[in-house]
Write a protein that holds these residues in place. Sequence first.
Motif, mmCIF file in Angstrom:
data_model
loop_
_atom_site.group_PDB
_atom_site.id
_atom_site.type_symbol
_atom_site.label_atom_id
_atom_site.label_comp_id
_atom_site.label_asym_id
_atom_site.label_seq_id
_atom_site.Cartn_x
_atom_site.Cartn_y
_atom_site.Cartn_z
ATOM 1 N N ARG A 88 21.849 -42.012 20.317
ATOM 2 C CA ARG A 88 22.947 -42.740 19.675
ATOM 3 C C ARG A 88 22.478 -43.619 18.511
ATOM 4 O O ARG A 88 22.978 -44.743 18.301
ATOM 5 C CB ARG A 88 23.718 -43.579 20.692
ATOM 6 C CG ARG A 88 24.157 -42.817 21.929
ATOM 7 C CD ARG A 88 25.280 -43.504 22.670
ATOM 8 N NE ARG A 88 26.560 -43.290 21.993
ATOM 9 C CZ ARG A 88 27.727 -43.763 22.446
ATOM 10 N NH1 ARG A 88 27.766 -44.490 23.551
ATOM 11 N NH2 ARG A 88 28.844 -43.529 21.789
ATOM 12 N N SER A 263 28.458 -49.610 25.631
ATOM 13 C CA SER A 263 29.440 -48.584 25.285
ATOM 14 C C SER A 263 29.195 -47.300 26.058
ATOM 15 O O SER A 263 30.133 -46.643 26.534
ATOM 16 C CB SER A 263 29.396 -48.318 23.771
ATOM 17 O OG SER A 263 30.203 -47.217 23.424
ATOM 18 N N SER A 264 27.919 -46.928 26.212
ATOM 19 C CA SER A 264 27.569 -45.703 26.927
ATOM 20 C C SER A 264 27.963 -45.788 28.396
ATOM 21 O O SER A 264 28.458 -44.815 28.980
ATOM 22 C CB SER A 264 26.068 -45.428 26.788
ATOM 23 O OG SER A 264 25.679 -45.362 25.429
ATOM 24 N N GLU A 267 31.791 -45.397 28.650
ATOM 25 C CA GLU A 267 32.185 -44.002 28.448
ATOM 26 C C GLU A 267 31.811 -43.138 29.640
ATOM 27 O O GLU A 267 32.575 -42.247 30.042
ATOM 28 C CB GLU A 267 31.539 -43.458 27.172
ATOM 29 C CG GLU A 267 32.094 -44.064 25.884
ATOM 30 C CD GLU A 267 31.430 -43.494 24.642
ATOM 31 O OE1 GLU A 267 31.301 -42.256 24.547
ATOM 32 O OE2 GLU A 267 31.020 -44.288 23.757
ATOM 33 N N LYS A 270 34.207 -43.830 32.623
ATOM 34 C CA LYS A 270 35.503 -43.194 32.383
ATOM 35 C C LYS A 270 35.416 -41.687 32.594
ATOM 36 O O LYS A 270 36.332 -41.071 33.144
ATOM 37 C CB LYS A 270 35.990 -43.516 30.960
ATOM 38 C CG LYS A 270 36.417 -44.964 30.779
ATOM 39 C CD LYS A 270 36.889 -45.234 29.358
ATOM 40 C CE LYS A 270 37.384 -46.674 29.199
ATOM 41 N NZ LYS A 270 37.802 -46.965 27.795
ATOM 42 N N HIS A 271 34.295 -41.100 32.163
ATOM 43 C CA HIS A 271 34.062 -39.665 32.344
ATOM 44 C C HIS A 271 34.030 -39.303 33.826
ATOM 45 O O HIS A 271 34.508 -38.232 34.230
ATOM 46 C CB HIS A 271 32.746 -39.279 31.664
ATOM 47 C CG HIS A 271 32.383 -37.836 31.774
ATOM 48 N ND1 HIS A 271 33.063 -36.844 31.090
ATOM 49 C CD2 HIS A 271 31.408 -37.210 32.493
ATOM 50 C CE1 HIS A 271 32.525 -35.657 31.381
ATOM 51 N NE2 HIS A 271 31.526 -35.865 32.225
ATOM 52 N N PHE A 350 28.369 -35.751 25.891
ATOM 53 C CA PHE A 350 28.897 -36.680 24.883
ATOM 54 C C PHE A 350 28.277 -36.482 23.499
ATOM 55 O O PHE A 350 28.665 -37.144 22.549
ATOM 56 C CB PHE A 350 28.657 -38.123 25.339
ATOM 57 C CG PHE A 350 29.087 -38.409 26.743
ATOM 58 C CD1 PHE A 350 30.418 -38.651 27.042
ATOM 59 C CD2 PHE A 350 28.164 -38.426 27.777
ATOM 60 C CE1 PHE A 350 30.818 -38.922 28.346
ATOM 61 C CE2 PHE A 350 28.543 -38.694 29.082
ATOM 62 C CZ PHE A 350 29.880 -38.930 29.364
ATOM 63 N N TRP A 352 25.279 -37.432 22.632
ATOM 64 C CA TRP A 352 24.648 -38.710 22.332
ATOM 65 C C TRP A 352 23.264 -38.538 21.697
ATOM 66 O O TRP A 352 22.804 -39.432 20.994
ATOM 67 C CB TRP A 352 24.513 -39.536 23.614
ATOM 68 C CG TRP A 352 25.791 -40.172 24.050
ATOM 69 C CD1 TRP A 352 26.920 -40.379 23.296
ATOM 70 C CD2 TRP A 352 26.085 -40.725 25.342
ATOM 71 N NE1 TRP A 352 27.880 -41.020 24.038
ATOM 72 C CE2 TRP A 352 27.400 -41.241 25.292
ATOM 73 C CE3 TRP A 352 25.361 -40.834 26.525
ATOM 74 C CZ2 TRP A 352 28.004 -41.858 26.385
ATOM 75 C CZ3 TRP A 352 25.950 -41.445 27.619
ATOM 76 C CH2 TRP A 352 27.266 -41.952 27.558
#
Length: 364
Positions: A88, A263-264, A267, A270-271, A350, A352
Amino acid sequence: MEEQTIRVQRSETKKEKPQSDQLIFGRSFTDHMFVMDYSDPLGWHNASIVPYQPLMIDPSSMIFHYGQSVFEGLKAFRTESGDIQLFRAEKNLERLNRSNDRLCIPQIDEEFTLKAIKQLISIDKDWVPSAEGTSLYIRPFIISTEAYIGVAPSMSYKLIVILSPVGAYYKEGINPVKIAVEDHYVRTVRGGTGEAKTGGNYASSLKAQEIVAKQGFAQVLWLDGVEKKYIEEVGSMNVFFKINGEVVTPQLNGSILSGVTRSSVIELLKHWGVPVSEKRISIAELYQAYLDGDLEEAFGSGTAAVISPIGQLTWEGKDMIVNKGETGELSKRIYDTITGIQYGHVDDPFQWVQGIEAKSPVKH
């Protein structure tokens, strides 16, 4: 700016590389570094990869007097196949420009800077360690260089990128730490520089850390700088709590750094379908959740450790023992997944990571 070429001057003498089991964070640096200058009206120019060396800088340079500087921290990882990949990196450079804006530093070309970082790593690729848990730490930073003692934005700057091979953060396994809730000193306030990655934020945190270290704590949990009620960060990391099945992290409010790992984590949760929310949470609410038996896990997130489980929080003399002082199941799953993506052990849904080049693993 228009894309420019990168001049390369290779080092004539190579340093001895430390053994992978002797790597100390931030102590060893590679053979080369990237430098680029800014001046008005030339803008960013003179992009160069040169041998790692001391800087020649005027004693009246504004960085020494007014602290106008920003920095970033990210890593490159060597996979089992010998590939080198970044995690990222574009997010770090986006944040660098947000920090630039707050500190009145000219914006950088993010795409060009990423290209320069990749080229620098490619030249020093033998420094990317291959032992389990090791990586190459990447430190881009910008300092104000105008020779002027006056309180105003500098008219000249230097962007520098240095590289440092680092060892496994958890040499003996991921272990929870003891944290003291800080209720006297403050790190920053809304409207200050807390959401920027600038050196002054870290300098202001040292006193509290020094005090709690003598008391046997690993770090401090920072509260807001106005009411000293609401949780913000833990040490230099973002912080998460699993409360009655839901993961909660303080919402970004102008004084909290927007972490790339933070942030990772969001995410990823949520995944997985794990309830996660960004909201204001007070230390009193957290303590009540602990008393009610609802505080299930707590952990910090950041580049160096990825996930740092919290086994104990101490607030106003009261100890909160989290998950019996052991690493929580979700904390471990997050850690294993993110590091697995970084090292290429697990799939990256993702996108990333991005590769630099392939090479057989280097043993050192």
